[in-house]
Design a protein around this motif. Structure first.
Motif, PDB file in Angstrom:
ATOM      1  N   VAL A   1       1.242  24.895 -10.147  1.00 13.04           N
ATOM      2  CA  VAL A   1       0.070  24.649  -9.311  1.00 13.04           C
ATOM      3  C   VAL A   1      -0.416  23.237  -9.610  1.00 13.04           C
ATOM      4  CG1 VAL A   1      -2.322  25.294  -8.859  1.00 13.04           C
ATOM      5  CG2 VAL A   1      -0.601  27.073  -9.237  1.00 13.04           C
ATOM      6  N   LYS A   2      -0.499  22.393  -8.571  1.00  9.34           N
ATOM      7  CA  LYS A   2      -0.902  21.010  -8.758  1.00  9.34           C
ATOM      8  C   LYS A   2      -1.902  20.610  -7.693  1.00  9.34           C
ATOM      9  CE  LYS A   2       0.960  18.828 -12.253  1.00  9.34           C
ATOM     10  NZ  LYS A   2       0.106  18.098 -13.213  1.00  9.34           N
ATOM     11  N   LEU A   3      -2.978  19.934  -8.114  1.00  8.76           N
ATOM     12  CA  LEU A   3      -3.926  19.305  -7.202  1.00  8.76           C
ATOM     13  C   LEU A   3      -3.848  17.803  -7.435  1.00  8.76           C
ATOM     14  CD1 LEU A   3      -6.215  19.414  -5.113  1.00  8.76           C
ATOM     15  CD2 LEU A   3      -7.825  19.713  -7.009  1.00  8.76           C
ATOM     16  N   ILE A   4      -3.490  17.075  -6.386  1.00  9.58           N
ATOM     17  CA  ILE A   4      -3.370  15.616  -6.442  1.00  9.58           C
ATOM     18  C   ILE A   4      -4.313  15.033  -5.397  1.00  9.58           C
ATOM     19  CG2 ILE A   4      -1.815  13.637  -6.192  1.00  9.58           C
ATOM     20  CD1 ILE A   4       0.512  15.555  -6.866  1.00  9.58           C
ATOM     21  N   LEU A   5      -5.170  14.102  -5.812  1.00  5.88           N
ATOM     22  CA  LEU A   5      -6.084  13.443  -4.888  1.00  5.88           C
ATOM     23  C   LEU A   5      -5.683  11.979  -4.729  1.00  5.88           C
ATOM     24  CD1 LEU A   5      -9.603  14.733  -6.039  1.00  5.88           C
ATOM     25  CD2 LEU A   5      -8.020  15.793  -4.435  1.00  5.88           C
ATOM     26  N   ILE A   6      -5.686  11.512  -3.495  1.00 11.01           N
ATOM     27  CA  ILE A   6      -5.556  10.084  -3.212  1.00 11.01           C
ATOM     28  C   ILE A   6      -6.971   9.595  -2.932  1.00 11.01           C
ATOM     29  CG2 ILE A   6      -4.406   8.321  -1.833  1.00 11.01           C
ATOM     30  CD1 ILE A   6      -2.508  10.224  -3.362  1.00 11.01           C
ATOM     31  N   TYR A   7      -7.494   8.800  -3.840  1.00  8.54           N
ATOM     32  CA  TYR A   7      -8.890   8.326  -3.758  1.00  8.54           C
ATOM     33  C   TYR A   7      -8.837   6.849  -3.392  1.00  8.54           C
ATOM     34  CZ  TYR A   7     -13.853   8.214  -5.154  1.00  8.54           C
ATOM     35  OH  TYR A   7     -15.232   8.114  -5.178  1.00  8.54           O
ATOM     36  N   THR A   8      -9.081   6.553  -2.131  1.00  3.63           N
ATOM     37  CA  THR A   8      -8.724   5.251  -1.589  1.00  3.63           C
ATOM     38  C   THR A   8      -9.863   4.584  -0.831  1.00  3.63           C
ATOM     39  OG1 THR A   8      -7.176   4.133  -0.074  1.00  3.63           O
ATOM     40  CG2 THR A   8      -7.794   6.391   0.471  1.00  3.63           C
ATOM     41  N   GLY A   9      -9.747   3.268  -0.696  1.00  2.09           N
ATOM     42  CA  GLY A   9     -10.675   2.518   0.139  1.00  2.09           C
ATOM     43  C   GLY A   9     -10.153   2.297   1.536  1.00  2.09           C
ATOM     44  N   GLU A  10      -8.981   2.876   1.840  1.00  3.51           N
ATOM     45  CA  GLU A  10      -8.405   2.745   3.186  1.00  3.51           C
ATOM     46  C   GLU A  10      -9.198   3.570   4.193  1.00  3.51           C
ATOM     47  OE1 GLU A  10      -5.858   0.725   3.916  1.00  3.51           O
ATOM     48  OE2 GLU A  10      -5.802   0.094   1.816  1.00  3.51           O
ATOM     49  N   VAL A  11      -8.987   3.256   5.482  1.00  2.93           N
ATOM     50  CA  VAL A  11      -9.734   3.911   6.553  1.00  2.93           C
ATOM     51  C   VAL A  11      -8.960   5.051   7.189  1.00  2.93           C
ATOM     52  CG1 VAL A  11     -10.803   3.576   8.821  1.00  2.93           C
ATOM     53  CG2 VAL A  11     -11.053   1.822   7.056  1.00  2.93           C
ATOM     54  N   ASP A  12      -7.675   4.825   7.455  1.00  3.32           N
ATOM     55  CA  ASP A  12      -6.879   5.804   8.209  1.00  3.32           C
ATOM     56  C   ASP A  12      -6.277   6.834   7.268  1.00  3.32           C
ATOM     57  OD1 ASP A  12      -5.500   7.190  10.091  1.00  3.32           O
ATOM     58  OD2 ASP A  12      -4.308   5.499  10.827  1.00  3.32           O
ATOM     59  N   LEU A  13      -7.067   7.806   6.889  1.00  2.00           N
ATOM     60  CA  LEU A  13      -6.633   8.808   5.911  1.00  2.00           C
ATOM     61  C   LEU A  13      -5.519   9.711   6.434  1.00  2.00           C
ATOM     62  CD1 LEU A  13     -10.132   9.841   4.460  1.00  2.00           C
ATOM     63  CD2 LEU A  13      -8.705   7.864   3.894  1.00  2.00           C
ATOM     64  N   PRO A  14      -5.564  10.167   7.707  1.00  2.00           N
ATOM     65  CA  PRO A  14      -4.472  11.013   8.205  1.00  2.00           C
ATOM     66  C   PRO A  14      -3.118  10.323   8.170  1.00  2.00           C
ATOM     67  CG  PRO A  14      -6.389  11.213   9.634  1.00  2.00           C
ATOM     68  CD  PRO A  14      -6.680  10.095   8.693  1.00  2.00           C
TER      69      PRO A  14
ATOM     70  N   ILE B   1      -2.101   8.209   5.941  1.00  2.00           N
ATOM     71  CA  ILE B   1      -1.634   8.258   4.549  1.00  2.00           C
ATOM     72  C   ILE B   1      -1.017   9.619   4.257  1.00  2.00           C
ATOM     73  CG2 ILE B   1      -2.391   8.239   2.147  1.00  2.00           C
ATOM     74  CD1 ILE B   1      -4.504   6.181   2.939  1.00  2.00           C
ATOM     75  N   ALA B   2      -1.690  10.694   4.711  1.00  2.00           N
ATOM     76  CA  ALA B   2      -1.150  12.049   4.503  1.00  2.00           C
ATOM     77  C   ALA B   2       0.207  12.197   5.174  1.00  2.00           C
ATOM     78  CB  ALA B   2      -2.132  13.086   5.035  1.00  2.00           C
ATOM     79  N   SER B   3       0.342  11.692   6.394  1.00  2.00           N
ATOM     80  CA  SER B   3       1.625  11.779   7.118  1.00  2.00           C
ATOM     81  C   SER B   3       2.715  11.006   6.392  1.00  2.00           C
ATOM     82  CB  SER B   3       1.466  11.238   8.538  1.00  2.00           C
ATOM     83  OG  SER B   3       0.571  12.026   9.279  1.00  2.00           O
ATOM     84  N   GLU B   4       2.346   9.835   5.849  1.00  2.00           N
ATOM     85  CA  GLU B   4       3.329   9.015   5.136  1.00  2.00           C
ATOM     86  C   GLU B   4       3.799   9.717   3.859  1.00  2.00           C
ATOM     87  OE1 GLU B   4       3.683   4.443   3.474  1.00  2.00           O
ATOM     88  OE2 GLU B   4       2.125   4.951   4.942  1.00  2.00           O
ATOM     89  N   ILE B   5       2.879  10.371   3.168  1.00  2.00           N
ATOM     90  CA  ILE B   5       3.249  11.124   1.950  1.00  2.00           C
ATOM     91  C   ILE B   5       4.192  12.262   2.310  1.00  2.00           C
ATOM     92  CG2 ILE B   5       2.367  12.655   0.150  1.00  2.00           C
ATOM     93  CD1 ILE B   5      -0.186  10.908   0.140  1.00  2.00           C
TER      94      ILE B   5
ATOM     95  N   ARG C   1       0.827  -1.203   0.000  1.00  4.82           N
ATOM     96  CA  ARG C   1       0.000   0.000   0.000  1.00  4.82           C
ATOM     97  C   ARG C   1       0.866   1.259   0.000  1.00  4.82           C
ATOM     98  NH1 ARG C   1      -3.961  -1.252   4.960  1.00  4.82           N
ATOM     99  NH2 ARG C   1      -1.944  -1.923   5.768  1.00  4.82           N
ATOM    100  N   GLY C   2       0.631   2.101  -0.960  1.00  9.81           N
ATOM    101  CA  GLY C   2       1.302   3.396  -1.020  1.00  9.81           C
ATOM    102  C   GLY C   2       2.634   3.409  -1.723  1.00  9.81           C
ATOM    103  N   ILE C   3       3.249   2.255  -1.941  1.00  6.18           N
ATOM    104  CA  ILE C   3       4.601   2.235  -2.507  1.00  6.18           C
ATOM    105  C   ILE C   3       4.619   2.881  -3.891  1.00  6.18           C
ATOM    106  CG2 ILE C   3       6.413   0.736  -3.415  1.00  6.18           C
ATOM    107  CD1 ILE C   3       5.801  -1.220  -1.205  1.00  6.18           C
ATOM    108  N   TYR C   4       3.728   2.451  -4.771  1.00  4.39           N
ATOM    109  CA  TYR C   4       3.744   2.933  -6.145  1.00  4.39           C
ATOM    110  C   TYR C   4       3.086   4.311  -6.255  1.00  4.39           C
ATOM    111  CZ  TYR C   4       4.906  -1.950  -6.797  1.00  4.39           C
ATOM    112  OH  TYR C   4       5.514  -3.175  -6.697  1.00  4.39           O
ATOM    113  N   THR C   5       2.106   4.560  -5.405  1.00  2.00           N
ATOM    114  CA  THR C   5       1.478   5.886  -5.399  1.00  2.00           C
ATOM    115  C   THR C   5       2.489   6.953  -5.004  1.00  2.00           C
ATOM    116  OG1 THR C   5      -0.645   4.888  -4.825  1.00  2.00           O
ATOM    117  CG2 THR C   5      -0.402   7.242  -4.428  1.00  2.00           C
TER     118      THR C   5
ATOM    119  N   MET D   1      -4.529  15.786  -1.393  1.00  6.61           N
ATOM    120  CA  MET D   1      -5.650  15.511  -0.506  1.00  6.61           C
ATOM    121  C   MET D   1      -5.980  14.019  -0.507  1.00  6.61           C
ATOM    122  SD  MET D   1      -8.175  18.707  -1.368  1.00  6.61           S
ATOM    123  CE  MET D   1      -8.954  18.580   0.239  1.00  6.61           C
ATOM    124  N   VAL D   2      -6.203  13.472   0.677  1.00 10.84           N
ATOM    125  CA  VAL D   2      -6.563  12.065   0.811  1.00 10.84           C
ATOM    126  C   VAL D   2      -8.056  11.987   1.107  1.00 10.84           C
ATOM    127  CG1 VAL D   2      -6.046   9.880   1.936  1.00 10.84           C
ATOM    128  CG2 VAL D   2      -4.265  11.643   1.779  1.00 10.84           C
ATOM    129  N   ILE D   3      -8.817  11.353   0.206  1.00  9.23           N
ATOM    130  CA  ILE D   3     -10.262  11.177   0.400  1.00  9.23           C
ATOM    131  C   ILE D   3     -10.598   9.707   0.180  1.00  9.23           C
ATOM    132  CG2 ILE D   3     -10.878  13.536  -0.230  1.00  9.23           C
ATOM    133  CD1 ILE D   3     -11.554  12.549  -3.022  1.00  9.23           C
TER     134      ILE D   3
END
Length: 550
Positions: free
Chosen positions: A130-143, A145-149, A109-113, A179-181
């Protein structure tokens, strides 16, 4: 009443044209199985109804990442799955090697992203976009993922990013938002129940994505100048095929004939650049974009950014003395009106707190140094003034790493000697070209003084203030050899700097000239004119009685 935000949202919606999704579960035939599934057909249907170009890519092997990273660079918005599972490469050696490297990493999870994100943000041509990147995931712990990025970007020395204080599911920089959603797959929104209750608002259905993207892109770009730039770029995009018609292949023969008749073939290419920029300017004027920032749009901006109340600026000349005045939208609108006598307009519009009179001296100071504080905080005014000045004076603030500047009127350099003296080239363009191989040419430079306070002529990209040294003895000539008829800079591997090497450069004479910036030609020409006028001074002894009366 239309708000500035709704105006910005409309402009953003026109500007955003292409969105890409990268998800390894796209195009699955068996239908949704869990919260990680992704319905590519439904997503593209929703976006094409919004008038957007939406592409969905399903990577299968690791080598796909390189191609998809290149495509992501071209998109307005990039949307990635967090859990992307890819097959190894095809050869046995590569598979064996990759299996050894990933033996300790069972969780993919997250390696290739993260790899795609770092490829996007480390690209030097894309660094300040200017870039907007969304992580659109089925994971639960969204914060998490943001910290890992954020940690990955830090480890890769991609600076300027942090987890937002207002939203722990978002990583931000000055120009970028990641943004992780979470996915909500069944179309009813019940997928929200699969996630932590406090993050239910982070779950987005497919049909919510277009407006969500527009909202957050608008938050990043909502401003008078950025709206103007997006509106202009959208107009140029709409006229793209018409522009190609103007620059038809049928004109090739005329262009080549033109080049044969020029003593310097390089001038033909410069003409093309000028013709295309003139075409862009004409499109913007014909669409009345030179009046885009009109009274109505300005008033919308003021209502969105200014609150009536007391304003202040600092009188740094006599210590840090705050000067307070009454600030209101009505007062600012008066100041923004045209007036023959600008000073009188300021004197009549600025009113002190409690009806107190503000001295003309302090209003003069406001006009001279602090006018920007009428529209923003005092702490930000210096920085935004510098950025605007650089936009006005510098020929370009967007450089390709492959671009090698050449010496001409307006080229600013810095000596590598210990004192680090700055110079501006004042050689006219016609005398800066057609340098014959083996025949070095002298280039003329004016010295520049680095100043901290008081008046200055222009800023470097790093914000250093430079002022012209008007003394005649500060002039300098330096010989440079030509490369294809021009005195071009050379790349330096250390620090990605570019240097002009004079003919005397050697182990004994180590002086080179670091390229700093190119000034716009008209501004550089004005510097030459002002310097030339200082040369016409006449030193004459005369009766002091007569001189002082004059």
């Amino acid at each position: 009443m239309t708000t500035f935000n709704s105006l910005s949202a409309r402009i953003t919606n026109d500007f955003i044209q292409n969105i890409i999704f990268i998800d390894d579960k796209a195009y699955n035939q068996d239908g949704p199985k869990d919260q990680h599934e992704f319905d590519a057909q439904e997503v593209t249907r929703i976006f094409y109804k919004k008038g957007k170009i939406c592409a969905v890519y399903k990577p299968s092997v690791i080598s796909d990442l390189e191609y998809l990273s290149t495509i992501a660079l071209k998109s307005d918005v990039t949307i990635l799955d967090w859990q992307i599972v890819l097959d190894e490469e095809s050869t046995e050696n590569e598979v064996h090697q990759d299996n050894e490297e990933d033996a300790d990493e069972d969780d993919v999870r997250g390696i290739y992203t993260k790899k795609i994100i770092t490829n996007l943000l480390s690209d030097i041509n894309n660094k300040h976009c200017v870039k907007l990147i969304l992580i659109y995931t089925g994971e639960v712990d969204l914060p998490s993922i943001a910290s890992e990025i954020e940690k990955t970007l830090r480890d890769e020395n991609i600076t300027g990013f942090k987890v937002s204080e207002d939203d722990t599911c978002t990583v931000i920089s000055d120009n970028c938002k990641i943004m992780v959603i979470s996915k909500s797959n069944d179309g009813t929104g019940s997928g929200r129940n699969q996630h932590l209750p406090e993050l239910a608002h982070k779950s987005k259905r497919y049909d919510e994505l277009p407006d969500f993207i527009s909202l957050h892109f608008t938050e990043m770009t909502s401003g008078l100048l950025s709206n103007f730039a997006m509106e202009a770029l959208s107009e140029i995009r709409r006229n793209f095929h018409h522009i190609l018609t103007l620059f038809s292949k049928e004109l090739d023969a005329a262009y080549l004939a033109h080049q044969t008749l020029l003593p310097n073939a390089f001038d033909a290419n410069e003409l093309l650049v000028q013709l295309l920029s003139d075409t862009f300017s004409s499109i913007m004027r014909y669409k009345n974009l030179n009046h885009f920032i009109d009274d109505e749009n300005i008033e919308l901006w003021l209502h969105d950014n200014i609150k009536d109340g007391n304003g202040s600026f600092y009188n740094n000349d006599g210590g840090i003395d705050s000067v307070e005045y009454l600030r209101s939208i009505e007062m600012l609108l008066k100041l923004l009106k045209s007036s023959v006598d600008v000073k009188e307009k300021y004197y009549n519009s600025i009113e002190g707190v409690g009806g107190r009179q503000i001295s003309t001296k302090k209003i003069d100071l406001l006009m001279k140094r602090f006018a920007t504080t009428l529209f923003t905080e005092v702490e930000k005014s210096e920085e935004v003034n510098k950025k605007f000045a650089k936009l006005c004076y510098h020929r370009s603030t967007i450089f390709s790493p492959q671009y090698l500047p050449f010496l001409s009127l307006g080229t600013v350099v810095k000596s590598t000697l210990a004192e680090g003296r700055y110079y501006i080239c004042i050689q006219q363009r016609c005398d800066s070209v057609r340098i014959v191989d083996g025949s070095p040419r002298r280039f003329l430079f004016i010295s520049l003084d680095q100043v901290n306070d008081g008046g200055f002529n222009f800023l470097t990209p790093d914000g250093i203030k430079l002022k012209i040294d008007r003394s005649t003895y500060s002039l300098r000539t330096v010989k440079f050899s030509g490369d294809d008829g021009l005195a071009r800079a050379k790349n330096c591997e250390i620090g990605n700097k570019k240097y002009f090497e004079p003919t005397y450069y050697s182990a004994e004479h180590l002086e080179r000239f670091e390229f700093i910036v190119e000034l716009k030609e008209l501004y550089a020409q004005r510097i030459v004119e002002e310097y030339s006028s200082s040369l016409s001074r006449v030193g004459l002894d005369e009766p002091e009685w007569v001189r002082r009366l004059n």
